[in-house]
Design a protein around this motif. Structure first.
Motif, short mmCIF file in Angstrom:
data_model
loop_
_atom_site.label_atom_id
_atom_site.label_comp_id
_atom_site.label_asym_id
_atom_site.label_seq_id
_atom_site.Cartn_x
_atom_site.Cartn_y
_atom_site.Cartn_z
N GLY A 423 -17.77 -51.30 -45.85
CA GLY A 423 -16.79 -52.39 -45.79
C GLY A 423 -16.45 -52.88 -47.17
O GLY A 423 -16.44 -52.12 -48.13
N GLY A 424 -16.18 -54.16 -47.29
CA GLY A 424 -15.71 -54.73 -48.53
C GLY A 424 -16.74 -55.60 -49.22
O GLY A 424 -17.92 -55.25 -49.30
N GLU A 425 -16.30 -56.74 -49.70
CA GLU A 425 -17.12 -57.60 -50.53
C GLU A 425 -18.37 -58.08 -49.79
O GLU A 425 -19.47 -58.05 -50.34
CB GLU A 425 -16.28 -58.81 -50.95
CG GLU A 425 -16.82 -59.50 -52.16
CD GLU A 425 -15.85 -60.56 -52.68
OE1 GLU A 425 -14.63 -60.39 -52.49
OE2 GLU A 425 -16.33 -61.55 -53.25
N THR B 177 -13.85 -52.24 -40.67
CA THR B 177 -14.55 -51.73 -41.84
C THR B 177 -13.59 -51.22 -42.90
O THR B 177 -13.69 -51.55 -44.08
CB THR B 177 -15.48 -50.57 -41.41
OG1 THR B 177 -16.34 -51.05 -40.39
CG2 THR B 177 -16.29 -50.07 -42.57
N ILE B 178 -12.62 -50.45 -42.48
CA ILE B 178 -11.76 -49.79 -43.45
C ILE B 178 -10.78 -50.78 -44.08
O ILE B 178 -10.47 -50.71 -45.27
CB ILE B 178 -11.05 -48.56 -42.84
CG1 ILE B 178 -10.52 -47.64 -43.93
CG2 ILE B 178 -9.94 -48.95 -41.88
CD1 ILE B 178 -11.09 -46.28 -43.89
N ALA B 183 -9.35 -53.85 -48.85
CA ALA B 183 -9.15 -55.12 -49.54
C ALA B 183 -10.00 -55.18 -50.80
O ALA B 183 -9.55 -55.59 -51.88
CB ALA B 183 -9.51 -56.28 -48.61
N TYR B 184 -11.24 -54.73 -50.67
CA TYR B 184 -12.20 -54.74 -51.77
C TYR B 184 -11.73 -53.85 -52.92
O TYR B 184 -11.87 -54.17 -54.10
CB TYR B 184 -13.53 -54.23 -51.23
CG TYR B 184 -14.73 -54.43 -52.11
CD1 TYR B 184 -15.02 -55.67 -52.67
CD2 TYR B 184 -15.63 -53.39 -52.32
CE1 TYR B 184 -16.16 -55.84 -53.44
CE2 TYR B 184 -16.76 -53.56 -53.09
CZ TYR B 184 -17.02 -54.79 -53.64
OH TYR B 184 -18.15 -54.96 -54.41
N GLU B 185 -11.12 -52.73 -52.57
CA GLU B 185 -10.63 -51.78 -53.56
C GLU B 185 -9.23 -52.13 -54.05
O GLU B 185 -8.68 -51.44 -54.92
CB GLU B 185 -10.62 -50.37 -52.97
CG GLU B 185 -11.96 -49.87 -52.47
CD GLU B 185 -12.70 -49.07 -53.53
OE1 GLU B 185 -12.05 -48.38 -54.30
OE2 GLU B 185 -13.94 -49.18 -53.60
#
Lengths: 466, 466
Positions: A423-425, B177-178, B183-185
């Motif tokens: 996932g992300g942060e 998840t994706i 968003a994180y990337e």
């Protein structure tokens, strides 16, 4: 007389008295950066500047030659232009310096005159029993003793914390990149050596030394070409009975080999031979940086697996399926769980959870479901040898405390376990918490499965060869 | 009457009037989260709460049925328990609502009674020409119009920015998840749909729709099982003539297929058939999340390559060798540069730089060396079709301005280029700057080469099929 081979390398890593030859007060100069490294990192021993240009440097007496220092020297770091390295080395030999790191370039890598100079320096060193790392390298980083000769700008090269991964690389650029990456990922390093032209100490010596180093649990190597083939195989075979060795051998392809030649002047050799050598010695060959650090992290934190049966626990069906696919791709077995265990799990879980392998706790999972699954199907069940715990922490009822549950079961089980936090942060935060508790975490099921594959493959190797 | 197939899906993505059925003021309830999404995201149209329990909700009139709303409704979001969805759908059908997203679970995925209920709901919707996404899904995210039915907690699921990657997934967990990862990337998304049980709108309809969506440059799909095989192949073949489709098809392995069955109740089918179908339709199959986003990023930012000749520029020999190895692994060609070009490069570079391919600018590189290499060997040279620019930014004389040089050449060249920024925090910062300028960046030579492979493979497909 200093012993040959891997013994006698201790002075490079745990010197009590260090001389920086070519120390300088000009910012940007190599001899300035290195001296500052020792000051900044709070080196525990004594450090002396040597440079005939100065009387005083860094508020301490500066010596015009290493011979004048009124103490025996364990380690000399040599950062002077190539043409005067021979003279400096003569002084070191007379002084009976135990070890020298020559960071200067301008030797074998520049052609035949450089090669002649390098041979001369090596001969002088040998005559005085000075062991030498380099030339043309960035040397040694040891976070345990704060020896740090790596002279790349600090903001571009962060230092990783203490840990149990040893890194070896001929190339300084590679070493800089991978150390910086390790720092970013929070991976702990025991020792790092960029060994350059190998005029004396070579990769084989270093592996021999690290195989017996109590701070090191895994040795990670980047290599382009290897000489002394028979010795290499013997030393590696011995090393892998003690700890895992992970290696990138670049120059697999035809064009890649040509590129190696123009990079280091060394022959990459037939890739088939390397493949055979690695297989024969139990070295795990990897293809890139990411895989190298992924596997090193697994070995640093987890024991090898004693069999190839993998349990997968997930709260997202899709991720579970992908983990199974990846495990089978790596030749691992994802066994069905026995009927008794499944019946027991069914008592605790809602009917829509899957009690097969992968166990799917589904999206309304809470921490307790992970606890029960881990206790019953891993800790209390002998049908599996390792576990992949997928934590899709986006699940609303899952909280950060799940990481303590994972850690507890991991500690009690004595079997390897890896996590997959995708996932992300927020996921990255949870992944860091999991790793702080000793369980390596990966951002995809694929990479988690690869880590379990490595732990399994090495476990099988050890069973046969230890 | 709403048209069948991919047409008529516009109301899901660009509705002017939306009703949230099951809206609630209780935090944590799905109908509360979704209504808040529309408020928070500053949805440009009108949004009406529907729930017979309230007269007033979110400081506006709350309706007891969708039929009472004094406007035609483009989109109804249905978040009520499964047993009352039929009644709610009857109201929608009478109201002639154009599109409905049923996020509720409790249908086909729970067994035969749920399957019966789902059929009933689908029949009612069809009778009123209501197109339906779901049930058992998290629905639609469109950052262009701020339609956002994804009801995962905000801190656990960040929303990616506007962009040109469309994401499709049956599974809500996968989508969560994706999206969070994207968003994180910092990857931009055009539209995301978790489509659940496919009681009406299915994957095929969505691909058909997105193939003609002007905001979408690449379609990324996670799929476990596919029905309507012949139609699927026809639609995909048509879609890939317009834009690339990247797909994860889980359930490759024997155990993986069993896991798919217990996850979604659908048959994963023979992997050989899928492999053939993907090959026949030009779909790029990937193995994991990371690869899916890596390739999507490449397609979102770069044109396809018209040939398989790759130029590699590096400032670290080792990384260059690894890139060559990876290119050959992917069947790409790393051609030698012609003598004229090499002679020209030699005039500008110190003798220790390599003017072969990979061009090695070495560790004392500065920005100008990159500029010259890119201008002469890429922009002004027709012997290569794409470029991998490795930036080991640890090099002391390299500054952040190099990213503008890379961008300029990329814009002028009209040929695809990817960067590889390896290392830690500083490298990650440079990588972000490179990507902000439209050049995708990867943390290893291996992943950069894989991106070029995808751009090349799709380019070749398009040449043959467009």
């Amino acid at each position: 007389l200093a012993p040959a081979g891997g013994e006698g390398l201790k002075s490079f890593f745990e010197p009590e008295v260090v001389a920086i030859i070519g120390a300088s007060n000009e910012p940007g100069k190599v001899g300035n950066t290195i001296f500052n490294n020792f000051l900044r990192a709070n080196f525990k021993g004594e450090v002396y500047p040597v440079n005939p240009k100065y009387n005083l440097l860094f508020e301490r007496k500066c010596y015009s030659s290493v011979k004048e220092i009124p103490k025996p020297i364990d380690l000399a770091v040599i950062a002077v232009p190539a043409p005067i390295v021979s003279q400096v080395m003569k002084d070191c030999a007379e002084k009976r310096v135990r070890a020298a790191i020559i960071v200067s370039g301008g030797f074998k890598e520049t052609g035949s005159e450089g090669a002649r100079l390098e041979k001369e320096v090596a001969a002088i060193a040998k005559s005085g029993s000075v062991r030498v790392i380099g030339p043309n390298c960035i040397g040694v980083y040891n976070p345990e003793t704060n020896v740090d000769t790596m002279f790349l700008p600090e903001e571009k090269l962060q230092r990783p914390p203490k840990g149990s991964i040893a890194l070896l690389s001929q190339s300084g650029a590679f070493m800089g990149t991978i150390l910086d990456w390790a720092a970013y990922e929070g991976l702990g390093i025991s020792k790092a050596v960029s060994y350059g032209n190998e005029c004396d100490v070579d990769l084989i010596d270093l592996i021999e030394f690290l195989a017996d180093d109590s701070h090191t649990r895994v040795i990670a190597v980047y290599v382009e070409g290897i000489e002394r083939g028979q010795k290499f195989i013997r030393v590696l075979k011995e090393a892998t009975t003690k700890k895992p060795v992970v290696a990138i051998k670049a120059g697999r392809s035809t064009r890649g080999k040509a590129a190696v030649l123009s990079h280091t002047g060394s022959l990459a050799g037939s890739d088939v031979l390397y493949r055979m050598a690695f297989k024969q010695t139990g070295v795990l060959r990897v293809d890139d940086f990411e895989e190298m650090l992924d596997l090193s992290k697994a070995f640093a934190l987890q024991p090898p697996a004693t069999g190839d049966h993998v349990l997968i626990i997930t709260d997202g069906g899709g991720a579970g399926v992908m983990a199974v696919d990846a495990c089978e791709h790596y030749g691992l077995t994802v066994p069905e769980l026995n009927a008794k265990l499944q019946a027991e799990l069914k008592q605790h879980f809602p009917p829509y959870c899957s009690t097969h392998n992968p166990i799917d706790l589904t999206g309304d999972v809470d921490n307790q479901r992970y606890r029960i699954a881990l206790e019953k199907a891993f800790l209390g069940y002998r049908g599996v040898d390792s576990a992949i715990v997928i934590l899709l922490v986006q699940a609303p009822s899952l909280t950060v405390e799940v990481v303590d549950i994972v850690r507890n079961i991991n500690c009690k089980s004595m079997r390897p376990m890896v996590a997959c936090c995708m996932g992300g942060e927020y996921s990255a935060k949870i992944a860091k918490e999991v790793e702080r508790r000793g369980v390596p975490s990966y951002p995809t099921p694929e990479r988690a499965a690869r880590a379990i594959w490595a732990l399994t493959k090495y476990g099988q190797w050890k069973l046969k060869n230890a």
